[in-house]
Design an enzyme around this catalytic site. Structure first.
Site, PDB file in Angstrom:
ATOM      1  N   LYS A   2     -44.969  27.310  19.190  1.00 50.50           N
ATOM      2  CA  LYS A   2     -45.412  26.005  18.664  1.00 50.50           C
ATOM      3  C   LYS A   2     -46.177  25.198  19.712  1.00 50.50           C
ATOM      4  CE  LYS A   2     -41.190  24.825  17.121  1.00 50.50           C
ATOM      5  NZ  LYS A   2     -40.143  24.001  16.472  1.00 50.50           N
TER       6      LYS A   2
ATOM      7  N   LYS B   8     -44.808  24.014  22.463  1.00 48.26           N
ATOM      8  CA  LYS B   8     -43.918  22.983  23.025  1.00 48.26           C
ATOM      9  C   LYS B   8     -43.083  23.589  24.137  1.00 48.26           C
ATOM     10  CE  LYS B   8     -41.470  20.235  20.234  1.00 48.26           C
ATOM     11  NZ  LYS B   8     -40.743  19.743  19.019  1.00 48.26           N
TER      12      LYS B   8
HETATM   13  N1  CTP Z   1     -34.415  12.256  14.457  1.00 45.68           N
HETATM   14  C1  CTP Z   1     -34.037  11.012  13.883  1.00 45.68           C
HETATM   15  N2  CTP Z   1     -34.260   9.856  14.593  1.00 45.68           N
HETATM   16  C2  CTP Z   1     -34.832   9.886  15.817  1.00 45.68           C
HETATM   17  C3  CTP Z   1     -35.209  11.140  16.407  1.00 45.68           C
HETATM   18  C4  CTP Z   1     -34.989  12.309  15.691  1.00 45.68           C
HETATM   19  O1  CTP Z   1     -33.517  10.964  12.761  1.00 45.68           O
HETATM   20  N3  CTP Z   1     -35.055   8.750  16.453  1.00 45.68           N
HETATM   21  C5  CTP Z   1     -34.219  13.484  13.688  1.00 45.68           C
HETATM   22  C6  CTP Z   1     -35.531  14.196  13.405  1.00 45.68           C
HETATM   23  O2  CTP Z   1     -36.195  13.611  12.295  1.00 45.68           O
HETATM   24  C7  CTP Z   1     -35.074  15.616  13.150  1.00 45.68           C
HETATM   25  C8  CTP Z   1     -33.851  15.747  14.080  1.00 45.68           C
HETATM   26  O3  CTP Z   1     -33.464  14.410  14.440  1.00 45.68           O
HETATM   27  O4  CTP Z   1     -34.660  15.810  11.802  1.00 45.68           O
HETATM   28  C9  CTP Z   1     -34.187  16.561  15.306  1.00 45.68           C
HETATM   29  O5  CTP Z   1     -35.241  15.887  15.965  1.00 45.68           O
HETATM   30  P1  CTP Z   1     -36.185  16.509  17.092  1.00 45.68           P
HETATM   31  O6  CTP Z   1     -37.553  16.727  16.549  1.00 45.68           O
HETATM   32  O7  CTP Z   1     -35.519  17.629  17.769  1.00 45.68           O
HETATM   33  O8  CTP Z   1     -36.213  15.259  18.120  1.00 45.68           O
HETATM   34  P2  CTP Z   1     -37.257  14.076  18.353  1.00 45.68           P
HETATM   35  O9  CTP Z   1     -36.572  13.042  19.187  1.00 45.68           O
HETATM   36  O10 CTP Z   1     -37.863  13.650  17.044  1.00 45.68           O
HETATM   37  O11 CTP Z   1     -38.330  14.825  19.240  1.00 45.68           O
HETATM   38  P3  CTP Z   1     -39.897  14.575  19.451  1.00 45.68           P
HETATM   39  O12 CTP Z   1     -40.055  13.281  20.191  1.00 45.68           O
HETATM   40  O13 CTP Z   1     -40.324  15.792  20.262  1.00 45.68           O
HETATM   41  O14 CTP Z   1     -40.514  14.544  18.047  1.00 45.68           O
END
Ligand code: CTP
Length: 130
Positions: free
Chosen positions: A44, A46
């Site tokens: 991906k 990442k």
């Molecule tokens: N999630 C959430 N609230 C946040 C951060 C994440 O509800 N503030 C949820 C995402 O929508 C997802 C799950 O937690 O269903 C896992 O999130 P992930 O993508 O691993 O983490 P993120 O913090 O969103 O990472 P990034 O900044 O890389 O998008």
């Protein structure tokens, strides 16, 4: 018993992740989490701060999580839903509409994200820009 499934990277585990897992588990009785492997993240484009084994270790300690397993491809979701007899697929609303196609196998729910916290923010604070 209502069985729930979600997927994610859960890097630099934070409060938004915990809130998401709490609300996901509260949709039913049992929650499985597919955790993206380091190899799948590479595909991906990442790179995580914490390796897969550490991310799994943290998630396994969360009381809302009943099962963790590796997410290694985009295509595995349909097989996983059947294998684990899933009733509800849930994911944050940053993915709204993206998984509606799973709706023939189970319910699909998008939960609102917790505001003002994300892995991206934490990585920026850590100056982790690899
Ligand atoms: N999630 C959430 N609230 C946040 C951060 C994440 O509800 N503030 C949820 C995402 O929508 C997802 C799950 O937690 O269903 C896992 O999130 P992930 O993508 O691993 O983490 P993120 O913090 O969103 O990472 P990034 O900044 O890389 O998008």
């Amino acid at each position: 018993m209502t069985r729930i499934l979600t997927y994610g990277t859960f890097d630099t585990f934070h409060y938004g992740h915990m809130e998401f897992l709490r609300r996901a588990h509260n949709l039913g009785d049992w929650l499985a989490v597919g955790v993206s492997t380091d190899k799948f993240n590479n595909i991906k484009g990442k790179q995580t701060f914490l390796p897969y084994e550490t991310r799994i270790q943290i998630l396994s300690g969360v009381k809302y999580v009943d099962l963790t397993f590796p997410e290694t491809s985009w295509e595995q979701k349909r097989d996983d839903i059947i294998k684990y007899n899933i009733d509800i697929f849930v994911i944050g609303d940053d993915w709204r509409g993206k998984f509606d196609n799973l709706g023939d196998l189970c319910r699909v729910i998008y939960l609102p994200r917790t505001p003002d916290i994300s892995t991206t923010q934490i990585k920026n604070i850590l100056s982790f820009n690899r």
